[in-house]
Design a protein around this motif. Structure first.
Motif, short mmCIF file in Angstrom:
data_model
loop_
_atom_site.label_atom_id
_atom_site.label_comp_id
_atom_site.label_asym_id
_atom_site.label_seq_id
_atom_site.Cartn_x
_atom_site.Cartn_y
_atom_site.Cartn_z
N GLY A 87 0.82 -1.22 0.00
CA GLY A 87 0.00 0.00 0.00
C GLY A 87 0.85 1.26 0.00
O GLY A 87 0.52 2.24 -0.67
N LYS A 90 1.98 1.99 -3.38
CA LYS A 90 0.88 2.52 -4.21
C LYS A 90 0.61 3.99 -3.88
O LYS A 90 0.29 4.78 -4.77
CB LYS A 90 -0.38 1.69 -4.03
N LEU A 91 0.72 4.33 -2.61
CA LEU A 91 0.49 5.74 -2.23
C LEU A 91 1.41 6.68 -3.00
O LEU A 91 1.05 7.80 -3.32
CB LEU A 91 0.77 5.95 -0.74
N GLN A 94 2.25 7.51 -9.11
CA GLN A 94 1.40 8.47 -9.82
C GLN A 94 0.21 7.80 -10.49
O GLN A 94 -0.82 8.44 -10.69
CB GLN A 94 2.22 9.20 -10.87
N ASN A 95 0.34 6.54 -10.85
CA ASN A 95 -0.79 5.86 -11.47
C ASN A 95 -1.78 5.34 -10.44
O ASN A 95 -2.98 5.49 -10.59
CB ASN A 95 -0.30 4.68 -12.32
N ASP A 96 -1.24 4.73 -9.37
CA ASP A 96 -2.14 4.14 -8.36
C ASP A 96 -2.82 5.22 -7.52
O ASP A 96 -3.92 5.03 -7.05
CB ASP A 96 -1.35 3.21 -7.43
N TRP A 98 -3.15 8.77 -8.32
CA TRP A 98 -3.11 10.04 -9.05
C TRP A 98 -3.87 11.12 -8.29
O TRP A 98 -3.59 12.31 -8.44
CB TRP A 98 -3.66 9.88 -10.47
N LEU A 99 -4.80 10.73 -7.46
CA LEU A 99 -5.67 11.71 -6.80
C LEU A 99 -4.94 12.58 -5.78
O LEU A 99 -5.28 13.75 -5.60
CB LEU A 99 -6.84 10.99 -6.11
N PHE A 100 -3.95 12.01 -5.08
CA PHE A 100 -3.29 12.79 -4.03
C PHE A 100 -1.77 12.64 -4.00
O PHE A 100 -1.13 13.20 -3.10
CB PHE A 100 -3.85 12.40 -2.65
N GLN A 102 0.66 13.86 -5.69
CA GLN A 102 1.45 15.08 -5.81
C GLN A 102 1.55 15.86 -4.49
O GLN A 102 2.65 16.10 -4.00
CB GLN A 102 0.85 15.95 -6.92
N LEU A 208 -4.43 4.21 2.87
CA LEU A 208 -3.63 2.99 2.68
C LEU A 208 -4.27 1.82 3.44
O LEU A 208 -4.45 0.74 2.88
CB LEU A 208 -2.21 3.25 3.18
N GLN A 211 -7.89 1.09 1.68
CA GLN A 211 -7.91 0.64 0.29
C GLN A 211 -7.04 -0.58 0.03
O GLN A 211 -7.28 -1.30 -0.94
CB GLN A 211 -7.50 1.79 -0.64
N GLU A 212 -6.02 -0.78 0.85
CA GLU A 212 -5.15 -1.93 0.60
C GLU A 212 -5.38 -3.06 1.59
O GLU A 212 -5.31 -4.22 1.25
CB GLU A 212 -3.68 -1.47 0.66
N ASP A 322 -10.66 6.97 -1.11
CA ASP A 322 -10.98 7.67 -2.36
C ASP A 322 -12.05 6.94 -3.18
O ASP A 322 -12.86 7.57 -3.85
CB ASP A 322 -9.73 7.80 -3.24
N VAL A 323 -12.00 5.62 -3.14
CA VAL A 323 -12.93 4.85 -3.97
C VAL A 323 -14.35 5.03 -3.45
O VAL A 323 -15.28 5.34 -4.22
CB VAL A 323 -12.52 3.35 -4.00
#
Lengths: 539, 283
Positions: A87, A90-91, A94-96, A98-100, A102, A208, A211-212, A322-323
């Motif tokens: 997890g 993934k955090l 950028q693909n997994d 993308w929402l946060f 950055q 994390l 979602q994971e 997020d989901v």
């Protein structure tokens, strides 16, 4: 004499012991002003029973927000640690994420460890500055774990850079609980000279776990977002029950205040779809009633929705997933689209403001990209343009405004509520600090509805302590119980948290401190009401 | 040895350019994140139909960034005690950067023989200011219990290295060039115009030391906090109120992101599907 406190290091997070790293004691707590300065001191929270300790993780501070079961064996521990690490990767992807990803990376890399944020945190200060509640504590641990286990820096460089924290099950279990010792009020981020957002880091940590690893407080997930997606509201209210409540509201308004109004439901092509936190219907039905009275008196074209998802503004996904957040947002907006209204207007619910109006803005596309705004500018417009006949003398009692973090600091809606209160409440006063510098009610990010084991005690005595102090300070000159006082909290979760601290400390019974929303004060000031709208009956 | 210094110096410039370009590219190509900002005061959301209203312009944001960087305003308001040495350090650093720019330009365009003492005063003043500020920060980092929290060992080394770099500069200017601006400017002119390869290939100890320090910083800067500062503004991490309007560039980018696969593996999420599909499901 005060016992010297054990110094907690970052590395202690991975200690293999069932003993809590910290137990907050009476002496640690931030003192409160009169009348609670002389109150018999209560322990901040009770110790968990032996059975609870045996079955659940509580080695952070002896509190369990998650009721996280202990792994059965070493193998299960290792699997869970591996999933945590997966997890974490993934955090940062950028693909997994993308929402946060950055702002998360900016926050992780931007911190210069100046600790300017520490004293901004009401939980850290209220607890007597416990190291584990310092806003940077969890962030620094996460930063070091990332550098050691994800970026895999060279061992020597890792040591030099301080990346020496061991990732084991105690680390993971304590981090899971630690993610729920921050109310995401983001006052620390506001104070950070470099804009590093420890609140976001806490929120991403929660994500994390959810979602994971499928780990989240049951009040937010199972009986929160999952229930909302299944039946339409996190309170479990069905469409039929909602319609019954609206009928009840119409009858109450007629009986108590002498007005027969028809509350519009599912009226297509209205200008406004008003959407409330469904908790209002359960606990503070006077709030949606006040909205109905005001909107009808102003002659607005508006409607409520009885469609599932249409009578619930909450979205607990905002705080941990997020989901789930995206799923709920889409359902809510679909209702508005089908009704062909011109815009959605949020009622008095802080996180619904931030979630549905702001955060969701970059999820909704095409015809789901639907106009959404706060009730505050609308209400201000009605009042300042004389669309309602008001007599401020009807509100001639001390009123203090609480600023919900989501509406004020995190959205920049600061002045409309003040301009309204100046028009309708002659004894309006501010808390200190206020506006974007406000303190969280202590119930933010789901805390107001989380009641696992001893978590509620922790919330009332630590997380909400700063708000309690602010309320008492604001009313110091009018503490006489014969003077009724009103804490105006235009947010459902804030109201819940404030209700609990007023109730636990008997501040209504003994000192006449009451609480409620903003629209109730507006309805109370309306000249043609048969009797005062505010009934001063404890709820 | 001189050749090595030369190689490291020009190599570090090249490295700085390439690493900076890669970092900038990474930032610019990063996915659009969700709105998660916070506000200093009233925002556009206070207005009815806020999405139709005028928002702060890029120029206003740029001006705000300039003032933040110039005066370290956030530190001034939030942590005054720490601001004092921090500001001395940064003010000195800004003056030192400008001094180097002036040095390179005037070495080429001005009459170096008649250079006044002004340049020396400027450079020395800036160096002393930076040194005092830097030493103050290091002292506070060592003595202040709050500032010691979580501060990794490498950062102490970094501050010592900064102070050594400044001392190296003083050594080069005041010992090697004997505080003479005409001598210094003449040397810089030779370097900038590639007029004297002998000096380039076999530099004296003072200039060589200073160049070695400069090279180390050129290699470090692309990984430092400095870039975070700029990109914080670029990514609108604060006070972002640009709405996602239908048919806009923002909407186009979001649609692209919604096509990305969801890879999270908790039971309520089905990995493998796209964001667009997963968000439309009921779980």
């Amino acid at each position: 004499m005060k016992k010297e406190r054990k110094k907690i290091r970052l590395q202690d997070i991975s200690l293999r012991t069932d003993e809590p790293l910290v137990t907050v004691t009476l002496d640690d707590l931030m003192p409160l002003p009169p009348p609670l300065d002389l109150q018999e001191k209560k322990f901040p929270y009770s110790t968990l029973s032996e059975n609870q300790k045996k079955g659940y993780e509580c080695s952070l501070d002896g509190v369990s927000a998650l009721a996280l079961p202990k792994p059965k064996d070493k193998e299960e521990e290792e699997k869970l640690v591996e999933r945590f690490l997966s997890g974490l990767r993934k955090l940062l992807s950028q693909n997994d994420n993308w929402l946060f990803c950055q702002p998360l990376i900016q926050s992780l890399e931007g911190c210069v460890r100046c600790q300017t944020c520490s004293d901004a945190c009401p939980i850290y200060v209220s607890s007597g500055k416990q190291e584990i509640y310092r806003p940077t504590y969890k962030s620094e641990i996460l930063r070091r774990l990332i550098n050691r286990y994800v970026k895999k820096r060279h061992k020597f460089l890792s040591k030099l850079m301080g990346y020496d924290i061991e990732l084991n099950w105690p680390t993971v279990a304590r981090l899971a609980e630690l993610a729920y010792r921050c109310s995401l009020c983001r006052r620390c981020a506001q104070q950070c000279p470099l804009g590093s957002d420890n609140g976001l880091i806490g929120r991403e940590l929660r994500k994390l776990f959810s979602q994971e690893m499928g780990i989240a407080p049951k009040e937010l997930h199972d009986s929160g977002t999952v229930q909302q997606l299944r039946v339409g509201a996190s309170t479990g209210i069905s469409s039929a029950a909602f319609q019954g409540m609206v009928e009840f509201m119409e009858d109450e308004i007629e009986e108590k205040w002498g007005r027969r109004i028809k509350i519009p439901i599912d009226k297509e092509e209205s200008d406004i779809l008003l959407i409330h936190n469904s908790g209002e219907f359960m606990s503070w039905i006077e709030n949606p009633m006040a909205f109905a009275i005001i909107f009808e008196a102003a002659g607005l074209s508006w409607t409520l929705s009885s469609e599932i998802y249409g009578y619930e503004a909450t979205n607990y996904g905002t705080w941990y997933d997020d989901v789930q957040f995206a799923r709920i947002v889409i359902k809510q907006v679909e209702v508005a689209r089908k009704l062909k209204v011109k815009k959605m207007v949020m009622g008095e619910c802080g996180h619904a403001h931030k979630g549905l109006i702001v955060v969701a803005d970059r999820i909704l596309v095409d015809d789901l990209n639907f106009p959404r705004e706060s009730f505050l500018p609308l209400l201000e417009d009605l009042i300042l343009h004389g669309r309602l006949k008001l007599d401020p003398q009807k509100n001639n009692f001390p009123v203090v405004l609480h600023d919900p973090c989501n509406v004020v600091r995190l959205m920049g809606i600061v002045e409309p509520q003040r301009r309204i209160l100046k028009e309708i409440s002659p004894q309006f006063r501010e808390m200190e600090p206020h506006g974007v510098e406000n303190y969280c009610c202590g119930g933010g990010s789901g805390f107001a509805i989380m009641n696992s084991m001893n978590f509620r005690q922790w919330r009332e005595n630590i997380s909400s302590r700063m708000k309690l102090k602010q309320i008492l300070e604001a009313f110091q000159d009018v503490m006489d119980p014969s003077i009724r006082k009103y804490v105006c909290a235009p947010c459902s979760n804030c109201k819940g948290a404030i209700r609990d601290i007023l109730n636990t400390n008997e501040l209504w019974e003994k000192h006449g401190i009451y609480y409620g929303g903003l629209v109730e004060l507006v309805a109370n000031a309306m000249v043609d009401m048969k009797r005062p709208f505010i009934e001063w009956e404890w709820r | 040895m001189g050749g090595l210094i030369l190689f490291i110096f020009y190599g570090s410039i090249l490295f700085f350019i390439i690493a900076t370009a890669i970092r900038v590219r990474k930032f610019v190509n990063a996915p659009l994140h969700l709105h998660w900002e916070f506000y200093k005061g009233s925002s556009v959301y206070e207005l009815i139909e806020w999405w139709t209203k005028k928002r702060s312009t890029f120029g206003e944001k740029l001006w705000s960034m300039f003032l933040d960087l110039l005066f370290l305003r956030e530190f001034y308001h939030r942590n005054r005690r720490f601001w004092y040495p921090l500001y001395l350090f940064h003010l000195g650093l800004y003056l030192l950067i400008l001094w180097h720019a002036w040095l390179f330009i005037s070495a080429v365009v001005a009459n170096v023989e008649t250079a006044s003492v002004f340049g020396w005063v400027w450079g020395t003043f800036a160096t002393v200011l930076t040194f005092v500020g830097g030493a103050g920060i290091l002292w506070m980092r060592m003595m202040d219990e709050e500032l010691k929290v979580s501060y990794p060992p490498i950062h102490y080394i970094k501050w010592i290295f900064i102070l050594l770099t400044l001392l190296g500069g003083i050594y080069a200017v005041d010992i090697h060039f004997k505080s003479s601006m005409p001598t210094l400017l003449k040397y810089v002119r030779e370097q900038v115009t590639f007029a004297n390869f002998e000096h380039k290939l076999h530099p004296a100890f003072g200039p060589a030391l200073h160049i070695a320090f400069a090279s180390a910083w050129l290699i470090y800067i692309p990984f430092s906090h400095v870039f975070q500062l700029f990109f914080r503004y670029y990514h609108y991490l604060r006070w972002d109120d640009v709405p996602n309007l239908r048919g806009s560039e923002i909407e186009r980018r979001i649609k692209e992101h919604l096509e990305l696969p969801v890879t999270w593996s908790a039971p309520h999420i089905q990995s493998g599907k796209r964001w667009r599909e997963v968000a439309s499901e009921l779980k």
